[in-house]
Scaffold this motif. Structure first.
Motif, short mmCIF file in Angstrom:
data_model
loop_
_atom_site.label_atom_id
_atom_site.label_comp_id
_atom_site.label_asym_id
_atom_site.label_seq_id
_atom_site.Cartn_x
_atom_site.Cartn_y
_atom_site.Cartn_z
N SER A 45 0.83 -1.21 0.00
CA SER A 45 0.00 0.00 0.00
C SER A 45 0.86 1.26 0.00
N GLY A 46 0.52 2.18 -0.89
CA GLY A 46 1.21 3.45 -0.97
C GLY A 46 2.38 3.47 -1.92
N ALA A 97 0.54 -7.38 -1.93
CA ALA A 97 0.36 -7.59 -0.49
C ALA A 97 -0.58 -6.55 0.10
N ALA A 98 -0.76 -5.41 -0.61
CA ALA A 98 -1.58 -4.29 -0.11
C ALA A 98 -1.11 -3.91 1.29
N GLY A 99 -2.03 -3.81 2.25
CA GLY A 99 -1.65 -3.40 3.60
C GLY A 99 -1.49 -4.53 4.58
N THR A 170 -3.08 3.08 -5.39
CA THR A 170 -1.88 2.50 -4.78
C THR A 170 -2.14 1.81 -3.45
N ASP A 171 -3.37 1.88 -2.92
CA ASP A 171 -3.69 1.08 -1.74
C ASP A 171 -3.58 -0.41 -2.05
N GLY A 172 -3.78 -0.76 -3.33
CA GLY A 172 -3.77 -2.17 -3.72
C GLY A 172 -5.14 -2.79 -3.50
N ALA A 173 -5.48 -3.77 -4.32
CA ALA A 173 -6.79 -4.42 -4.21
C ALA A 173 -6.82 -5.64 -5.11
N LYS A 194 -8.28 -5.06 5.59
CA LYS A 194 -8.64 -4.20 6.72
C LYS A 194 -7.65 -4.34 7.88
N ILE A 195 -6.40 -4.66 7.54
CA ILE A 195 -5.41 -4.90 8.60
C ILE A 195 -4.81 -3.59 9.11
N GLY A 196 -4.31 -2.76 8.21
CA GLY A 196 -3.73 -1.49 8.64
C GLY A 196 -4.77 -0.50 9.12
#
Length: 257
Positions: A45-46, A97-99, A170-173, A194-196
């Motif tokens: 993410s980011g 991997a996203a967040g 860029t959060d990823g999905a 919804k981890i971070g």
């Protein structure tokens, strides 16, 4: 199925398409190329989307639809995939991997590139396409709504596989089905973990999909003007850089298995 938090999950219906590596023209005029890309690149993410390049054996006449997903589970944890920079002759792909904070030393990512269109193949109805609708596609939150894929010509709900194509947020999905799923409509979302944080708002994304009547056998069109192109593959024990080099898969030690 793999939850980002490794939690339990109820039973779901899963559609799938199985395609041999290589390039073919199928009945109904569908051009398909498929392969496996071994990658150790991870998007989080980011970050910017920096993927590994994949070159098609032959360019498509228009931008293809790309379905993608992990073929291995080497990290024994959550991981998804993304594709970016889709062109007629290439695209980039890597792990997503996203967040979640998960890691992997490397996974094999399977991909199927298909020419968009609709009609009949092997006497079965198909629809292949991609689109974005200008609306935010997150699972929850104000202003978020499902992306609606409109289906035509099916007498019952088809087998449909959906992937995000050319991801931008860029959060990823990853693509997630939900809501209406019948012979006329498939609703999908761009799902974040919804981890971070608990926020699952997500920008508008382009979804690519392929819908076929259930149990369709994809036959090669032997009368096609362009013959099928089979990719060479290595036997067990031969050296390899990734699983595209092997008839099976490329091990971490660089040999085919």
């Amino acid at each position: 199925m793999q939850e980002p938090k490794n939690g339990a999950h109820p039973a779901e219906s899963v559609s799938y398409i199985v395609v041999e590596s290589g390039r073919n023209i199928l009945k109904g005029g569908i051009v398909v190329e498929a392969g496996i890309k071994s990658s150790s690149t991870i998007h989080r993410s980011g970050e910017n989307f920096n993927g590994d390049s994949v070159q098609f054996v032959e360019a498509f006449s228009s931008i293809p639809v790309i379905l993608h997903g992990l073929m291995t589970h080497s990290n024994n944890d959550f991981m998804a995939s993304f594709v970016k920079n889709i062109a007629t002759d290439s695209f980039t792909v890597a792990m997503e991997a996203a967040g979640t904070g998960t890691n992997s030393n490397g996974e094999d990512i399977g991909w199927i590139a298909l020419s968009p269109g609709s009609g009949s193949t092997s006497d079965a109805r198909f629809m292949i396409g991609s689109a974005n609708d200008g609306e935010s596609d997150g699972v929850t939150g104000k202003g978020q709504s499902a992306h609606i894929i409109t289906l035509t010509g099916f007498n019952e709900p088809p087998a449909i596989v959906v992937s995000i194509n050319d991801i931008t947020d860029t959060d990823g999905a990853w693509a997630r089905g939900g809501g209406t799923s019948d012979k006329d409509v498939q609703e999908v979302y761009a799902e974040e973990d919804k981890i971070g944080d608990r926020d699952q708002k997500h920008n508008d994304e382009k979804f690519g999909w392929a819908a076929f009547e259930k149990n369709t056998i994809l036959d090669v069109d032997t009368s096609a003007a362009v013959s099928a192109i089979a990719l060479p593959c290595g036997d067990i024990g031969e050296a390899c850089k990734d699983s595209n080099d092997c008839c099976g898969y490329c091990t971490g030690s660089g040999t085919c298995a």
